[in-house]
Enzyme design. Structure first.
Site, PDB file in Angstrom:
ATOM      1  N   SER A 190      19.025 -34.063 -15.408  1.00 54.48           N
ATOM      2  CA  SER A 190      18.403 -35.371 -15.258  1.00 54.48           C
ATOM      3  C   SER A 190      17.766 -35.740 -16.591  1.00 54.48           C
ATOM      4  O   SER A 190      17.624 -34.907 -17.494  1.00 54.48           O
ATOM      5  CB  SER A 190      17.336 -35.326 -14.162  1.00 54.48           C
ATOM      6  N   GLY A 240      18.010 -36.759  -3.399  1.00 52.91           N
ATOM      7  CA  GLY A 240      19.395 -36.315  -3.307  1.00 52.91           C
ATOM      8  C   GLY A 240      20.393 -37.167  -4.054  1.00 52.91           C
ATOM      9  O   GLY A 240      21.597 -36.879  -4.026  1.00 52.91           O
ATOM     10  N   GLY A 242      20.962 -37.410  -7.214  1.00 50.56           N
ATOM     11  CA  GLY A 242      21.634 -36.614  -8.235  1.00 50.56           C
ATOM     12  C   GLY A 242      22.666 -35.670  -7.648  1.00 50.56           C
ATOM     13  O   GLY A 242      23.725 -35.437  -8.232  1.00 50.56           O
ATOM     14  N   ASP A 243      22.367 -35.117  -6.475  1.00 57.91           N
ATOM     15  CA  ASP A 243      23.328 -34.239  -5.807  1.00 57.91           C
ATOM     16  C   ASP A 243      24.572 -35.022  -5.400  1.00 57.91           C
ATOM     17  O   ASP A 243      25.700 -34.548  -5.555  1.00 57.91           O
ATOM     18  CB  ASP A 243      22.697 -33.614  -4.559  1.00 57.91           C
TER      19      ASP A 243
END
Length: 392
Positions: A190, A240, A242-243
């Site tokens: 990130s 979530g 980014g997941d």
């Protein structure tokens, strides 16, 4: 050179390995518990991979106290509790804190050891630990059995205060994983984590992707650097995202897209995730539209010059058209659902409440109404992303 059969639509049969524990997340605002949910990157990533029919094995550990039902059952460790995080949010900003959230690991389930991994070979692997559960030797074993490994940097650089479990970050060179960098395919970070990586050094050895929230993401190879634009989104809950981005990126690369196009697909699923509460529910009609578009692009690629999709950092001539088609899919679905909701509301005044409950998908988490928290409630698991390496 990529073999002919590897360029055909059946590339979707490539199998992956996802490694990282599920966890319990508790949200605390000004000292009061305000919500809880299922945590762990694997839960969000599986949502994307399953929805787009990418088969994977999952290696996740929990304790006997694990409170959620999941599609891919974890291993149960009888000697430890499920990993538990407390995310502390504050109404009053404290300059000395330099952040609006303090994340603490309260319990840690047992680490995932090399012997926990399957005795199989995989086309790709995702190392997505959140609480220090992936050991250097475990990642090394993944690199041995997976052709390409995607690594979320938080799995490598998080450390935990021995007194209260507060999450901190260390430089990748001090993490104990740096020597494995030349074998990693894609490294995700990130924007907050990127300073701990040394992007210019890392990109000499592997592909790097840095997610930047509302600004999309930035992708790096040894010789290329490119900004991939975001999709419009109304942010309700960023947990979530980014997941989901990582899941979309992997799907794109597995299906044969270039890195920029795969990153665009990652941005798309990240934008869908921030618009829902907790673990997102992706409409089956939308997923079918995405699958159809991917199939169309695969057929186009198969008619073109042979290329190694995972190593291709060229933006395709259809990049903007691909973005437009994904936006179009969401707009058409929104129009359809809007009509559906209007029809339903005529017969059921409770439809809106039921819809919100359905989106929560059984994994409860309170929605922060304060606009400050709409931006800062990144949840117990910090932002994720990913990057990738060649599929050969």
């Amino acid at each position: 050179m990529v073999r002919e059969e590897q360029r055909q639509p059946d590339v979707v049969t490539r199998r992956g390995l996802v490694v990282g524990n599920y966890c319990h997340d508790i949200l605390i605002r000004d000292g009061l518990v305000v919500g809880e949910s299922l945590g762990g990157a694997a839960s969000f990533i599986s949502n994307v991979l399953d929805g787009l029919l990418i088969p994977c094995d999952y290696v996740c550990k929990v304790g006997s106290d694990f409170a959620y039902s999941v599609t891919h059952p974890p291993m149960t460790s009888p000697s430890s509790m499920t990993t538990l995080f407390h995310a502390h949010f504050f109404s009053n900003r404290d300059e000395s804190r330099h952040q609006d959230r303090v994340l603490r690991r309260i319990h840690a389930c047992g680490p995932i050891s090399p012997s926990d991994l399957p005795e199989s070979q995989f086309d790709f692997g995702l190392a997505v630990g959140v609480a220090g559960e992936i050991l250097p030797e475990t990642l090394e074993r993944m690199l041995d059995i997976c052709r390409t490994v995607f690594v979320d940097i938080q799995a490598l650089i998080r450390v935990f205060d021995p007194a209260d479990g507060t999450v901190k970050l260390v430089g990748l060179k001090e993490s104990g994983f740096f020597h494995l960098l030349p074998r990693i395919g894609f490294l995700k970070a990130s924007a907050e984590e990127a300073p701990y990586v040394d992007i210019e050094e890392a990109r000499k050895w592997c592909s790097v992707v840095v997610t930047e929230g509302k600004d999309g993401c930035r992708i790096y190879s040894k010789d290329e650097k490119m900004q991939i634009l975001p999709f419009p989104a109304v942010q309700i809950d960023p947990t979530g995202a980014g997941d989901s981005f990582l899941g979309g990126l992997v799907v794109g690369l597995v299906r044969g897209l270039s890195v920029p196009d795969a990153a665009l697909l990652g941005n798309f699923f990240g934008s869908l995730t921030v618009g829902q509460i907790g673990l997102p529910k992706f409409d089956s009609r939308l997923l079918q539209r995405v699958n159809d578009e991917l199939q169309r692009k695969i057929q186009c690629i198969s008619c073109c010059e042979t290329r190694n999709a995972g190593a291709d950092f060229r933006m395709s001539v259809e990049h903007k058209d691909f973005q437009a088609s994904l936006i179009g899919a969401t707009k058409s679905l929104t129009t359809y659902c809007g009509q559906e909701d209007q029809w339903s509301s005529q017969s059921s005044p409770e439809v809106k409440e039921q819809s919100v409950h359905h989106q929560n998908n059984g994994h409860q988490k309170l929605l922060f109404q304060d606009p400050v928290y709409e931006e800062t409630a990144q949840h117990i698991k910090a932002d994720n992303d990913i990057s990738a390496a060649p599929f050969v």
